[in-house]
Design a protein around this motif. Sequence first.
Motif, short mmCIF file in Angstrom:
data_model
loop_
_atom_site.label_atom_id
_atom_site.label_comp_id
_atom_site.label_asym_id
_atom_site.label_seq_id
_atom_site.Cartn_x
_atom_site.Cartn_y
_atom_site.Cartn_z
N MET A 1 38.91 35.61 36.99
CA MET A 1 40.24 35.54 36.44
C MET A 1 41.23 36.02 37.51
SD MET A 1 41.79 37.39 33.03
CE MET A 1 41.33 36.13 31.87
N ARG A 2 42.36 35.33 37.60
CA ARG A 2 43.36 35.69 38.59
C ARG A 2 44.05 37.01 38.22
NH1 ARG A 2 47.83 32.45 39.95
NH2 ARG A 2 48.37 32.70 37.79
N ILE A 3 44.46 37.76 39.23
CA ILE A 3 45.17 39.02 39.02
C ILE A 3 46.43 38.79 38.18
CG2 ILE A 3 46.54 40.78 40.22
CD1 ILE A 3 43.58 41.35 40.35
N ALA A 4 47.16 37.70 38.46
CA ALA A 4 48.38 37.39 37.70
C ALA A 4 48.05 37.19 36.22
CB ALA A 4 49.06 36.15 38.27
N ASP A 5 46.91 36.58 35.92
CA ASP A 5 46.51 36.36 34.53
C ASP A 5 46.11 37.67 33.85
OD1 ASP A 5 46.97 33.63 34.87
OD2 ASP A 5 44.90 33.26 35.52
N ALA B 1 32.82 52.14 38.39
CA ALA B 1 31.77 51.14 38.18
C ALA B 1 31.41 50.41 39.46
CB ALA B 1 32.21 50.14 37.12
N GLY B 2 32.40 50.09 40.25
CA GLY B 2 32.15 49.31 41.46
C GLY B 2 32.01 47.83 41.14
N CYS B 3 32.22 47.04 42.13
CA CYS B 3 32.12 45.59 41.98
C CYS B 3 31.53 45.05 43.27
CB CYS B 3 33.52 45.00 41.74
SG CYS B 3 33.54 43.21 41.62
N THR B 4 30.50 44.23 43.15
CA THR B 4 29.88 43.66 44.34
C THR B 4 30.06 42.14 44.36
OG1 THR B 4 27.73 43.44 43.26
CG2 THR B 4 28.12 45.46 44.53
N ARG B 5 30.01 41.62 45.54
CA ARG B 5 30.02 40.17 45.75
C ARG B 5 28.95 39.85 46.78
NH1 ARG B 5 35.92 37.95 45.10
NH2 ARG B 5 35.87 37.87 42.85
N ASN C 1 34.94 37.41 36.37
CA ASN C 1 35.22 37.36 34.93
C ASN C 1 34.49 38.46 34.17
OD1 ASN C 1 36.99 35.19 35.09
ND2 ASN C 1 35.35 33.69 34.86
N ARG C 2 33.33 38.89 34.67
CA ARG C 2 32.55 39.90 33.96
C ARG C 2 33.27 41.24 33.87
NH1 ARG C 2 30.41 39.62 39.11
NH2 ARG C 2 30.16 41.62 40.16
N MET D 1 37.58 44.31 30.83
CA MET D 1 37.67 45.77 30.87
C MET D 1 38.90 46.23 31.63
SD MET D 1 33.74 47.07 31.17
CE MET D 1 33.16 45.79 32.27
N ILE D 2 39.24 45.53 32.70
CA ILE D 2 40.44 45.89 33.47
C ILE D 2 41.69 45.60 32.64
CG2 ILE D 2 41.80 45.31 35.52
CD1 ILE D 2 39.12 44.92 36.99
N ILE D 3 41.71 44.50 31.90
CA ILE D 3 42.85 44.20 31.03
C ILE D 3 43.02 45.30 29.98
CG2 ILE D 3 43.69 42.63 29.23
CD1 ILE D 3 42.35 40.34 30.86
N ASN D 4 41.93 45.71 29.34
CA ASN D 4 42.02 46.75 28.32
C ASN D 4 42.52 48.06 28.90
OD1 ASN D 4 41.07 44.96 26.41
ND2 ASN D 4 38.96 45.66 26.55
N TYR D 5 42.07 48.41 30.09
CA TYR D 5 42.49 49.65 30.73
C TYR D 5 43.96 49.57 31.12
CZ TYR D 5 41.82 53.93 33.48
OH TYR D 5 41.89 55.21 33.97
N LEU D 6 44.36 48.43 31.68
CA LEU D 6 45.76 48.22 32.05
C LEU D 6 46.64 48.31 30.81
CD1 LEU D 6 47.99 47.53 34.05
CD2 LEU D 6 47.33 45.11 33.84
N GLU D 7 46.21 47.70 29.72
CA GLU D 7 46.96 47.78 28.46
C GLU D 7 47.12 49.23 28.02
OE1 GLU D 7 46.70 46.49 23.75
OE2 GLU D 7 44.93 46.27 25.04
#
Length: 192
Positions: free
Chosen positions: A1-5, A39-43, A124-125, A129-135
């Motif tokens: 998901m895009r940061i803007a979204d 949590a960290g995020c890997t790619r 997307n995974r 969670m980031i949206i909920n925290y930002l909210e």
Amino acid sequence: MRIADITKNAVDRFPVLLTKPEEVQAFLMQALTAYQDLAGCTRKQRVLAGDVQDGGLYVMPESCLALSSAVDALGDFVICDMSDDDEGNIILYINEPKAVYPLAVEYFVNLAYYADKPDLHVPNRIAGMIINYLECLIAMDNDDRVARVESAGKMDTSRTPTRLDRMAQKTALEEQFKANREIISLVSVHPR
């Protein structure tokens, strides 16, 4: 998901938003950093032999925070080092001349790098969670302002969540982040 979204999705949850856009941006940075820290995020990056420069040098994506692991096409661990060059690029030094390409390089993502880049995508995974925290972060600020307006207008403030309510929500979300920690790939070194 895009940061803007992500930002739009969190902001759209408020019928009345009293938080300024620059404050929302700061909260976005805080949310991304909190997720990164808890949590960290890997790619994973696929590295082909033709992508590697002389001396085993490979330029990593700008969003790379730290190397997690590197394995070759046979599944063998590949010894690598990372550092910055004079131009600010993140360079991976592949110290394994016998490695069979392509390599699978897994790295930790610097989510804070994404904050001011609205068209970049986070996995997307983790977006929900980031949206909920930002909210929650926006709500803490917004609720304080709504309560002041309601209080000044001699209106009922009992329906507006308190800062303690929001702090408990924030703590619960942080625990959710921790429960979603990235699992670091286990590697074993086999003699060749």
